[in-house]
Scaffold this motif. Structure first.
Motif, PDB file in Angstrom:
ATOM      1  N   SER A  10      11.556 -36.129  11.022  1.00 18.28           N
ATOM      2  CA  SER A  10      11.021 -37.001   9.971  1.00 18.28           C
ATOM      3  C   SER A  10      10.978 -38.433  10.465  1.00 18.28           C
ATOM      4  O   SER A  10      12.018 -39.016  10.793  1.00 18.28           O
ATOM      5  CB  SER A  10      11.896 -36.914   8.725  1.00 18.28           C
ATOM      6  N   HIS A  34       7.064 -34.771  10.630  1.00 18.58           N
ATOM      7  CA  HIS A  34       7.160 -34.862   9.165  1.00 18.58           C
ATOM      8  C   HIS A  34       6.949 -36.319   8.757  1.00 18.58           C
ATOM      9  O   HIS A  34       7.659 -37.215   9.228  1.00 18.58           O
ATOM     10  CB  HIS A  34       8.533 -34.365   8.717  1.00 18.58           C
ATOM     11  N   ASP A  36       6.837 -38.897   5.706  1.00 20.18           N
ATOM     12  CA  ASP A  36       7.239 -39.105   4.309  1.00 20.18           C
ATOM     13  C   ASP A  36       6.441 -40.235   3.680  1.00 20.18           C
ATOM     14  O   ASP A  36       6.571 -41.395   4.078  1.00 20.18           O
ATOM     15  CB  ASP A  36       8.732 -39.448   4.239  1.00 20.18           C
ATOM     16  N   HIS A  67       4.508 -35.204   3.602  1.00 22.35           N
ATOM     17  CA  HIS A  67       5.305 -34.918   2.404  1.00 22.35           C
ATOM     18  C   HIS A  67       5.063 -36.049   1.422  1.00 22.35           C
ATOM     19  O   HIS A  67       5.563 -37.163   1.610  1.00 22.35           O
ATOM     20  CB  HIS A  67       6.783 -34.815   2.817  1.00 22.35           C
ATOM     21  N   MET A  69       5.704 -37.902  -1.686  1.00 24.72           N
ATOM     22  CA  MET A  69       6.627 -38.155  -2.810  1.00 24.72           C
ATOM     23  C   MET A  69       5.983 -39.240  -3.657  1.00 24.72           C
ATOM     24  O   MET A  69       6.396 -40.407  -3.656  1.00 24.72           O
ATOM     25  CB  MET A  69       8.002 -38.571  -2.263  1.00 24.72           C
ATOM     26  N   ILE A 140      18.544 -32.560  -0.714  1.00 30.55           N
ATOM     27  CA  ILE A 140      19.106 -33.820  -1.219  1.00 30.55           C
ATOM     28  C   ILE A 140      18.226 -34.201  -2.410  1.00 30.55           C
ATOM     29  O   ILE A 140      17.290 -33.465  -2.745  1.00 30.55           O
ATOM     30  CB  ILE A 140      19.017 -34.959  -0.168  1.00 30.55           C
ATOM     31  N   ALA A 142      15.234 -36.415  -3.406  1.00 31.92           N
ATOM     32  CA  ALA A 142      14.174 -37.063  -2.635  1.00 31.92           C
ATOM     33  C   ALA A 142      14.224 -38.580  -2.789  1.00 31.92           C
ATOM     34  O   ALA A 142      14.537 -39.091  -3.867  1.00 31.92           O
ATOM     35  CB  ALA A 142      12.811 -36.538  -3.087  1.00 31.92           C
ATOM     36  N   GLY A 143      13.902 -39.287  -1.706  1.00 35.80           N
ATOM     37  CA  GLY A 143      13.767 -40.730  -1.792  1.00 35.80           C
ATOM     38  C   GLY A 143      14.321 -41.510  -0.615  1.00 35.80           C
ATOM     39  O   GLY A 143      13.775 -42.544  -0.255  1.00 35.80           O
ATOM     40  N   PHE A 144      15.394 -40.999  -0.027  1.00 34.26           N
ATOM     41  CA  PHE A 144      16.025 -41.748   1.058  1.00 34.26           C
ATOM     42  C   PHE A 144      16.552 -40.797   2.122  1.00 34.26           C
ATOM     43  O   PHE A 144      17.046 -39.708   1.786  1.00 34.26           O
ATOM     44  CB  PHE A 144      17.181 -42.606   0.535  1.00 34.26           C
ATOM     45  N   GLY A 145      16.459 -41.225   3.378  1.00 32.68           N
ATOM     46  CA  GLY A 145      17.073 -40.459   4.459  1.00 32.68           C
ATOM     47  C   GLY A 145      18.564 -40.773   4.540  1.00 32.68           C
ATOM     48  O   GLY A 145      19.079 -41.654   3.847  1.00 32.68           O
ATOM     49  N   GLY A 146      19.252 -40.017   5.357  1.00 29.23           N
ATOM     50  CA  GLY A 146      20.653 -40.301   5.626  1.00 29.23           C
ATOM     51  C   GLY A 146      21.616 -39.858   4.546  1.00 29.23           C
ATOM     52  O   GLY A 146      22.788 -40.243   4.571  1.00 29.23           O
ATOM     53  N   ASP A 176      14.666 -29.918   3.648  1.00 29.06           N
ATOM     54  CA  ASP A 176      14.521 -31.333   3.979  1.00 29.06           C
ATOM     55  C   ASP A 176      15.639 -32.119   3.310  1.00 29.06           C
ATOM     56  O   ASP A 176      15.746 -32.123   2.084  1.00 29.06           O
ATOM     57  CB  ASP A 176      13.151 -31.822   3.477  1.00 29.06           C
ATOM     58  N   GLY A 177      16.441 -32.765   4.147  1.00 30.66           N
ATOM     59  CA  GLY A 177      17.506 -33.629   3.636  1.00 30.66           C
ATOM     60  C   GLY A 177      18.859 -33.229   4.179  1.00 30.66           C
ATOM     61  O   GLY A 177      19.358 -32.140   3.867  1.00 30.66           O
ATOM     62  N   GLY A 178      19.415 -34.063   5.036  1.00 33.49           N
ATOM     63  CA  GLY A 178      20.740 -33.787   5.587  1.00 33.49           C
ATOM     64  C   GLY A 178      20.770 -32.637   6.563  1.00 33.49           C
ATOM     65  O   GLY A 178      21.850 -32.113   6.870  1.00 33.49           O
ATOM     66  N   GLY A 198      15.607 -35.995   9.968  1.00 34.52           N
ATOM     67  CA  GLY A 198      15.337 -37.395  10.272  1.00 34.52           C
ATOM     68  C   GLY A 198      16.449 -38.016  11.080  1.00 34.52           C
ATOM     69  O   GLY A 198      16.335 -38.213  12.293  1.00 34.52           O
ATOM     70  N   THR A 199      17.557 -38.293  10.423  1.00 34.53           N
ATOM     71  CA  THR A 199      18.684 -38.966  11.072  1.00 34.53           C
ATOM     72  C   THR A 199      19.197 -38.182  12.276  1.00 34.53           C
ATOM     73  O   THR A 199      19.539 -38.772  13.305  1.00 34.53           O
ATOM     74  CB  THR A 199      19.825 -39.159  10.050  1.00 34.53           C
TER      75      THR A 199
HETATM   76  O1  LIG Z   1      12.167 -36.512   2.412  1.00 36.49           O
HETATM   77  C1  LIG Z   1      13.033 -37.200   2.859  1.00 36.49           C
HETATM   78  C2  LIG Z   1      13.781 -38.136   1.979  1.00 36.49           C
HETATM   79  O2  LIG Z   1      13.309 -37.972   0.683  1.00 36.49           O
HETATM   80  C3  LIG Z   1      13.352 -37.192   4.336  1.00 36.49           C
HETATM   81  O3  LIG Z   1      12.431 -36.382   5.031  1.00 36.49           O
HETATM   82  C4  LIG Z   1      14.742 -36.708   4.577  1.00 36.49           C
HETATM   83  O4  LIG Z   1      15.663 -37.460   3.893  1.00 36.49           O
HETATM   84  C5  LIG Z   1      15.065 -36.668   6.053  1.00 36.49           C
HETATM   85  O5  LIG Z   1      16.072 -37.533   6.368  1.00 36.49           O
HETATM   86  P1  LIG Z   1      17.518 -37.070   6.826  1.00 36.49           P
HETATM   87  O6  LIG Z   1      17.331 -35.931   7.778  1.00 36.49           O
HETATM   88  O7  LIG Z   1      18.075 -38.286   7.415  1.00 36.49           O
HETATM   89  O8  LIG Z   1      18.250 -36.607   5.579  1.00 36.49           O
END
Ligand SMILES: O=C(CO)[C@H](O)[C@H](O)COP(=O)(O)O
Length: 223
Positions: A10, A34, A36, A67, A69, A140, A142-146, A176-178, A198-199
């Protein structure tokens, strides 16, 4: 279960001043990129939109997994297909007629994905999956990575996997997420075959090596 496990880094976690270089850094290792797209309405964050996708499309050979959002996906989704996205995923929570958007996306030349956010049960959408190429289950909010991975959301992946396998649907199940080295095995065991990270990729010293490690972990979990 589709044979191939796909890893989609991502770019939300990439350096936005070097997007083209960051995309190229995972060519040869990743399957998709990916992308976002956030509008500060559907989610409380703002990222990139169509002009950036159009420019970035010329900078890498990786297929784009966009993706969205965003609110009003019916108004915007096909433009991402026309910009060359391989897959365009929009959120069920933002769509009044998801099947119509899926048909429009396919007519515009891309695959169609349906996403469900953290608090949305999957059961109400199972009957729609026959019209889609991909289901994105957020792991997670949706909205923020990490953010920290929420393992309880894998129940939705298990439910979707049973439905897909029973109905012999050709549908990828993406998480998707974490998603990281310590969580990807659980995702694969639950039935996911497509993994956004992503991270775990762009936070690593060597993003391509990080992709390869994620793939190895997911593959080991499905053997
Ligand atoms: O859709 C997303 C956030 O809404 C990102 O794709 C997702 O958070 C990826 O980031 P990470 O792998 O760091 O969690």
């Amino acid at each position: 279960m589709p044979e191939h496990l796909l890893i989609a880094p991502s770019i939300l976690a990439a350096d936005f001043a070097r997007l083209a270089d960051e995309a190229r850094a995972v060519e040869g290792a990743a399957d998709w990129l990916h992308v976002d797209v956030m509008d500060y309405h559907f989610v409380p964050n703002l990222t990139i939109g169509l002009p950036v996708v159009q420019s970035l499309r010329k900078a890498t050979t990786l297929p784009f997994d966009c993706h969205l959002m965003i609110d009003e996906p019916a108004r915007w989704a096909t433009a991402y297909a026309e910009a060359g996205a391989y897959n365009v995923t929009f959120h069920a929570e933002a769509a009044t007629d998801p099947v119509a958007i899926a048909k429009d996306l396919r007519a515009a030349g891309s695959r169609a994905g349906l996403a469900i956010d953290r608090d949305t049960p999957v059961e109400g959408y199972l009957d729609l999956l026959q019209h889609f190429d991909l289901l994105l289950v957020m792991t997670i909010k949706a909205g923020f990575g990490g953010q920290a991975f929420l393992p309880e959301l894998l129940d939705k992946v298990r439910t979707a996997r049973r439905h897909v396998d029973t109905g012999h649907l050709e549908l990828r199940i993406e998480v998707d997420g974490g998603v990281a080295e310590d969580t990807i095995a659980a995702c694969a065991e639950a039935g996911a075959d497509t993994f956004v990270a992503g991270t775990a990729v762009y936070g690593a010293d060597d993003p391509a090596a990080a992709v390869r490690k994620l793939r190895a972990r997911a593959a080991a979990a499905t053997r």
